[in-house]
Design a protein around this motif. Structure first.
Motif: not given
Length: 78
Positions: A35, A39, A64, A68
């Motif tokens: 992640f 990001e 993403r 998430k």
């Protein structure tokens, strides 16, 4: 406005759990790292540091969201 998505800010109710799991659970540590890397890549594209097409940026954002969601499911289950 370009903002970074930080997991402890995205899921403040799980901040303690996130900090514990990223040091004690190998699978969560990988999810957290993936992640974070994704990001950073999105941030570079959005800030024009790394050019990419709108389609490529959209694909990164979709990844993403899925990652998430996987992280959230992991947090809820553990």
């Amino acid at each position: 406005m370009i903002t970074k998505h930080i997991l402890t800010q995205e899921f403040p109710e799980f901040e303690g759990k996130i900090n514990t799991l990223k040091t004690e659970n190998t699978h969560f540590k990988k999810l957290f790292h993936d992640f974070d890397e994704l990001e950073h890549e999105i941030f570079r594209v959005e800030s024009d540091s790394e050019p990419a097409s709108d389609e490529a940026l959209h694909e990164l954002r979709v990844k993403r969201v899925h990652l998430k969601d996987e992280i959230y499911q992991f947090l809820v289950a553990h």
